[in-house]
Design a protein around this motif. Structure first.
Motif, mmCIF file in Angstrom:
data_model
loop_
_atom_site.group_PDB
_atom_site.id
_atom_site.type_symbol
_atom_site.label_atom_id
_atom_site.label_comp_id
_atom_site.label_asym_id
_atom_site.label_seq_id
_atom_site.Cartn_x
_atom_site.Cartn_y
_atom_site.Cartn_z
ATOM 1 N N THR A 20 -15.065 17.825 -51.736
ATOM 2 C CA THR A 20 -15.764 18.270 -52.333
ATOM 3 C C THR A 20 -16.309 18.372 -53.863
ATOM 4 O O THR A 20 -17.521 18.377 -54.483
ATOM 5 C CB THR A 20 -15.946 20.019 -52.733
ATOM 6 N N TYR A 21 -15.410 18.279 -55.125
ATOM 7 C CA TYR A 21 -15.117 18.242 -56.054
ATOM 8 C C TYR A 21 -15.060 16.341 -56.313
ATOM 9 O O TYR A 21 -15.750 15.926 -57.313
ATOM 10 C CB TYR A 21 -13.834 18.943 -56.923
ATOM 11 N N MET A 22 -14.922 15.730 -54.867
ATOM 12 C CA MET A 22 -14.856 13.729 -55.693
ATOM 13 C C MET A 22 -16.434 13.509 -55.361
ATOM 14 O O MET A 22 -16.392 12.885 -56.225
ATOM 15 C CB MET A 22 -13.966 13.532 -54.069
ATOM 16 N N ALA A 23 -16.663 14.327 -54.338
ATOM 17 C CA ALA A 23 -18.579 14.177 -54.088
ATOM 18 C C ALA A 23 -18.932 14.359 -55.179
ATOM 19 O O ALA A 23 -19.964 13.080 -56.081
ATOM 20 C CB ALA A 23 -18.665 14.677 -52.711
ATOM 21 N N ALA A 24 -18.862 15.277 -55.931
ATOM 22 C CA ALA A 24 -19.803 15.956 -57.201
ATOM 23 C C ALA A 24 -19.555 14.750 -57.902
ATOM 24 O O ALA A 24 -20.598 14.391 -59.211
ATOM 25 C CB ALA A 24 -18.881 16.896 -57.942
ATOM 26 N N GLU A 25 -18.486 14.076 -58.228
ATOM 27 C CA GLU A 25 -18.232 13.550 -59.680
ATOM 28 C C GLU A 25 -18.470 12.310 -59.273
ATOM 29 O O GLU A 25 -19.153 11.613 -59.961
ATOM 30 C CB GLU A 25 -17.058 13.142 -59.602
ATOM 31 N N ALA A 26 -18.586 11.911 -57.823
ATOM 32 C CA ALA A 26 -19.602 10.406 -57.687
ATOM 33 C C ALA A 26 -21.126 10.587 -57.993
ATOM 34 O O ALA A 26 -21.425 9.487 -57.900
ATOM 35 C CB ALA A 26 -18.712 9.964 -56.400
ATOM 36 N N LEU A 27 -21.853 12.039 -56.957
ATOM 37 C CA LEU A 27 -22.729 11.654 -57.616
ATOM 38 C C LEU A 27 -23.544 11.822 -58.988
ATOM 39 O O LEU A 27 -24.418 11.277 -59.696
ATOM 40 C CB LEU A 27 -23.550 13.275 -56.827
ATOM 41 N N GLU A 28 -22.365 12.532 -59.195
ATOM 42 C CA GLU A 28 -22.660 12.636 -61.391
ATOM 43 C C GLU A 28 -23.186 11.151 -62.147
ATOM 44 O O GLU A 28 -23.690 10.761 -62.869
ATOM 45 C CB GLU A 28 -22.033 13.443 -62.140
ATOM 46 N N VAL A 29 -21.233 10.546 -61.694
ATOM 47 C CA VAL A 29 -21.628 8.992 -62.020
ATOM 48 C C VAL A 29 -22.603 7.919 -61.996
ATOM 49 O O VAL A 29 -23.168 7.967 -62.423
ATOM 50 C CB VAL A 29 -20.416 8.471 -61.682
ATOM 51 N N ALA A 30 -23.320 8.076 -60.336
ATOM 52 C CA ALA A 30 -24.517 7.618 -59.665
ATOM 53 C C ALA A 30 -25.421 7.631 -60.555
ATOM 54 O O ALA A 30 -26.340 6.444 -60.862
ATOM 55 C CB ALA A 30 -23.952 7.299 -58.430
ATOM 56 N N ALA A 31 -25.767 8.499 -60.550
ATOM 57 C CA ALA A 31 -27.306 8.986 -61.250
ATOM 58 C C ALA A 31 -27.124 8.624 -63.062
ATOM 59 O O ALA A 31 -28.359 8.210 -62.938
ATOM 60 C CB ALA A 31 -27.464 11.191 -61.180
ATOM 61 N N GLU A 32 -26.263 8.780 -63.385
ATOM 62 C CA GLU A 32 -25.945 8.455 -64.950
ATOM 63 C C GLU A 32 -26.076 7.573 -65.579
ATOM 64 O O GLU A 32 -27.418 6.875 -65.850
ATOM 65 C CB GLU A 32 -25.066 8.973 -65.503
#
Length: 504
Positions: A16-28
């Motif tokens: 749950t939290y690894m996916a959130a971090e990956a999406l935040e990095v990719a969006a930025e």
């Protein structure tokens, strides 16, 4: 663009939290804004109304049903498994941007037909194929069971640690006399009293496992009207001694019955009470009758046969089972195969047999090995890994020690052909050695922090160390033998000016 995302995995812990971090990095990196709602075991902070109004698209990266999904009906939506968000977040961001461009906000809501009787009448949808839907239903049930397993198992293990194996014979903390008056037998200054209290509270928590499993499998199939038939079917599975197998069948049966009933078009006078009265009433009656009269006894016989088979395992057979469970734990590191091995071990805990406790220990040892091995490999041969992987390796020490196998996923996603077989080999070694040493575990989670509650702890740690060394050596060996440029060189090339010539 302004994007939203929801991430959710069955355990609600790591993915749950690894996916959130990956999406935040990719969006930025892509120049977009994103807000992620993590629907994990620690709860979630829902999107504000302003965020919902400003968003142009949403990504639902989940292996369980997303809560309150109707909030996003007006947004273009991209759906994916949570694991894809960890390894392929940039692609999901691109899909969300493309959908937002092609499908203006609000068109999604217009394309959805009106619900017949509101959200209560919805049926969960996890994908187009039956296999995907079945996995989603089962994983939803497992996700709600795990907190009961963790709390109950750790309390039971603590009771044994404080009171020894004779704690099973301790008198009830609260008892009732012939006159029906309750009396409390508890001495705050006695360790034995605390041990009995922890053991009995943990046992009560364990008593909810099968009903909760059945109830939320049914909920995943046919929403809230299926909860009561599912819970009652699970309790009947407990009474008939059908165990976890009975809980699985009861949950699927309850969901199917209520789903079938929801296909009936009721008279307008009944439509309002269908979700709260008609569906739970008829569903419970049908599921209860089938569980008691048809499937309860055969499932109890099957459960007894499985328990006897497990108790009869010894020597080579036990070692081979440990190796197989180790291979499963490392194959997809938190995916369905991993969860199947974990669920098998957790199901055995309710029997309390020695072999079942050995299986739980083997599964945890095999699950701890992959992140620990990669942490070790990045420490001893840094030049084989990128800067990001080296940072992930430092975090993997704690993840592995905490029995969070998902800490190995970033490495496996970047180099699956070398990393995954190496991890499987080490986990097979750890699992087989744990079984060979006869290590036991009553707690379903905790990693290194529950070692004092493990039977034969020193040999158990030796099994984990051996598996870690095997996987680390294989990863280093296979990466050293590759013919592609080293990661450091690749990074330098990637950061060099576009017009600069590249040697070789």
């Amino acid at each position: 663009m302004k994007l939203l995302a929801v991430t959710a995995c069955p355990t609600g812990i790591a993915h749950t939290y690894m996916a959130a971090e990956a999406l935040e990095v990719a969006a930025e990196e892509a120049g977009h804004e994103i807000v992620v709602e993590t629907q994990g075991s620690a709860g979630s902070t829902p999107f504000t109304q302003a965020q919902l109004d400003e968003a142009e698209a949403i990504i639902l990266a989940a292996d369980v049903e997303v809560r309150d999904k109707e909030r996003f009906a007006h947004l273009p939506t991209v759906t994916s498994p949570v694991k894809k968000a960890i390894g392929g977040a940039p692609g999901l961001i691109e899909q969300a941007v493309a959908k937002a461009t092609a499908q203006p906000k609000g068109a999604a809501a217009a394309a959805v037909p009106a619900q017949r009787d509101g959200a209560e009448m919805d049926t969960k949808n996890f994908g187009s194929g039956f296999g995907s839907r079945l996995r989603g239903w089962l994983m939803t049930g497992v996700s709600y069971v795990i907190p009961f397993v963790a709390a109950g198992g750790l309390l039971i293990a603590l009771g044994f640690a404080l009171g020894g194996y004779q704690i099973t014979e301790a008198p009830d903390v609260v008892s009732f006399g012939d006159d029906g008056v309750a009396s409390v037998a508890f001495d705050p200054g006695a360790v034995a009293s605390w041990a009995a209290l922890f053991f009995q509270v943990g046992g009560l928590a364990f008593g909810f496992l099968v009903p909760v499993l059945a109830g939320f499998i049914a909920y995943a199939i046919a929403d809230r009207p299926a909860l009561v038939p599912g819970f009652v079917g699970g309790m009947i599975a407990v009474q008939t001694q059908a165990g976890f197998l009975g809980g699985l069948v009861a949950g699927l049966l309850a969901g199917a019955v209520v789903y079938g009933l929801k296909l009936w078009q009721p008279p307008r006078a009944l439509a309002g009470i269908m979700p709260v009265l008609v569906l739970p009433l008829i569903g419970t009656a049908v599921v209860g009758a089938i569980m008691f009269l048809v499937v309860g006894t055969p499932l109890a016989a099957a459960t007894t046969g499985l328990t006897n088979w497990l108790n009869g395992l010894s020597g080579t057979n036990a070692i081979l089972l440990g190796a197989l469970l180790g291979l499963m734990m490392a194959f997809d590191m938190g995916g369905p195969v991993n969860k199947a091995a974990y669920a098998f071990a957790v199901a055995g805990l309710s029997t309390g047999s020695e072999t079942a406790l050995m299986i739980m220990a083997a599964v945890m040892a095999a699950g701890m090995t992959p992140p620990l091995a990669l942490a070790l490999a990045t420490a001893v041969r840094k030049n084989l890994f990128t800067k990001v992987e080296q940072e992930n390796g430092r975090a993997a020490w704690l993840l592995g020690a905490s029995f969070i196998t998902e800490g190995a996923i970033p490495f496996a996603a970047a180099d699956p052909l070398r990393v995954i077989p190496s991890l499987m080999a080490g986990s097979a070694v750890a699992g087989s050695l744990s079984m060979a040493f006869g290590a036991t575990l009553r707690a379903p989670h905790g990693g290194i922090f529950v070692v004092p509650l493990i039977g034969n702890p020193f040999a158990y740690l030796l099994a984990i160390i051996a598996g870690t060394l095997v996987s680390a050596a294989l990863v280093v060996g296979l990466k050293s033998a590759r013919r592609t440029p080293a990661p450091a060189a690749a990074e330098q090339t990637a950061t060099a000016p576009a017009a600069a010539p590249v040697a070789g």
